[in-house]
Design a protein around this motif. Structure first.
Motif, PDB file in Angstrom:
ATOM      1  N   TRP A 181     -17.192 -81.846 -66.656  1.00 38.24           N
ATOM      2  CA  TRP A 181     -18.256 -82.510 -65.893  1.00 38.24           C
ATOM      3  C   TRP A 181     -18.809 -83.703 -66.669  1.00 38.24           C
ATOM      4  CZ3 TRP A 181     -23.314 -83.963 -66.012  1.00 38.24           C
ATOM      5  CH2 TRP A 181     -23.898 -84.294 -64.793  1.00 38.24           C
ATOM      6  N   ARG A 182     -19.044 -83.507 -67.981  1.00 36.60           N
ATOM      7  CA  ARG A 182     -19.566 -84.608 -68.806  1.00 36.60           C
ATOM      8  C   ARG A 182     -18.571 -85.766 -68.868  1.00 36.60           C
ATOM      9  NH1 ARG A 182     -21.324 -80.301 -72.020  1.00 36.60           N
ATOM     10  NH2 ARG A 182     -19.625 -80.614 -73.444  1.00 36.60           N
ATOM     11  N   LYS A 183     -17.286 -85.456 -68.909  1.00 32.88           N
ATOM     12  CA  LYS A 183     -16.266 -86.506 -68.939  1.00 32.88           C
ATOM     13  C   LYS A 183     -16.258 -87.284 -67.621  1.00 32.88           C
ATOM     14  CE  LYS A 183     -11.391 -87.271 -69.897  1.00 32.88           C
ATOM     15  NZ  LYS A 183     -10.104 -86.655 -70.233  1.00 32.88           N
ATOM     16  N   ALA A 184     -16.436 -86.572 -66.503  1.00 31.17           N
ATOM     17  CA  ALA A 184     -16.435 -87.219 -65.191  1.00 31.17           C
ATOM     18  C   ALA A 184     -17.741 -87.941 -64.882  1.00 31.17           C
ATOM     19  CB  ALA A 184     -16.158 -86.173 -64.102  1.00 31.17           C
ATOM     20  N   HIS A 185     -18.826 -87.557 -65.569  1.00 31.50           N
ATOM     21  CA  HIS A 185     -20.144 -88.137 -65.319  1.00 31.50           C
ATOM     22  C   HIS A 185     -20.777 -88.574 -66.650  1.00 31.50           C
ATOM     23  CE1 HIS A 185     -19.354 -85.316 -62.001  1.00 31.50           C
ATOM     24  NE2 HIS A 185     -19.904 -86.249 -61.259  1.00 31.50           N
ATOM     25  N   PRO A 186     -20.237 -89.619 -67.260  1.00 32.82           N
ATOM     26  CA  PRO A 186     -20.774 -90.042 -68.559  1.00 32.82           C
ATOM     27  C   PRO A 186     -22.194 -90.593 -68.407  1.00 32.82           C
ATOM     28  CG  PRO A 186     -19.176 -91.632 -67.753  1.00 32.82           C
ATOM     29  CD  PRO A 186     -19.151 -90.476 -66.798  1.00 32.82           C
ATOM     30  N   LEU A 187     -22.941 -90.504 -69.483  1.00 28.44           N
ATOM     31  CA  LEU A 187     -24.287 -91.070 -69.500  1.00 28.44           C
ATOM     32  C   LEU A 187     -24.194 -92.591 -69.448  1.00 28.44           C
ATOM     33  CD1 LEU A 187     -25.975 -88.908 -72.286  1.00 28.44           C
ATOM     34  CD2 LEU A 187     -26.310 -88.737 -69.806  1.00 28.44           C
ATOM     35  N   GLY A 188     -25.194 -93.205 -68.846  1.00 33.30           N
ATOM     36  CA  GLY A 188     -25.236 -94.663 -68.816  1.00 33.30           C
ATOM     37  C   GLY A 188     -25.627 -95.220 -70.173  1.00 33.30           C
TER      38      GLY A 188
END
Length: 82
Positions: A54-61
């Motif tokens: 999930w973190r890989k698909a939704h990286p922090l801005g």
């Protein structure tokens, strides 16, 4: 042949109930329950791996440099300072 002896009344009751429902022996009920639990766990992805994906698909801005203080969060909810 190896034996499994469980000295737990609740485990015995569960095996008895499952055996009665399925019309099988307690030994078969225990094997069935263990096989199904192992199959269920084999089909699951550990939480750590799901979160990493999930973190890989939704990286922090990228950081904006703006302050996110209480006043900022209050403004998101149309709250005023008291």
């Amino acid at each position: 042949m190896a034996s499994l002896y469980i000295k737990d009344e609740e485990a015995n009751d569960l095996a008895t109930r499952l055996a009665a429902r399925r019309g099988i022996s307690k030994t078969a009920a225990v094997k069935l329950a263990l096989q199904q639990e192992l199959a269920r766990q084999d089909g699951t992805i550990p939480l750590r791996e799901r979160m990493a994906a999930w973190r890989k698909a939704h990286p922090l801005g990228e950081p904006t440099g703006l302050a996110a203080d209480k006043a900022f969060y209050d403004s998101l909810n149309d709250e005023e300072d008291d």
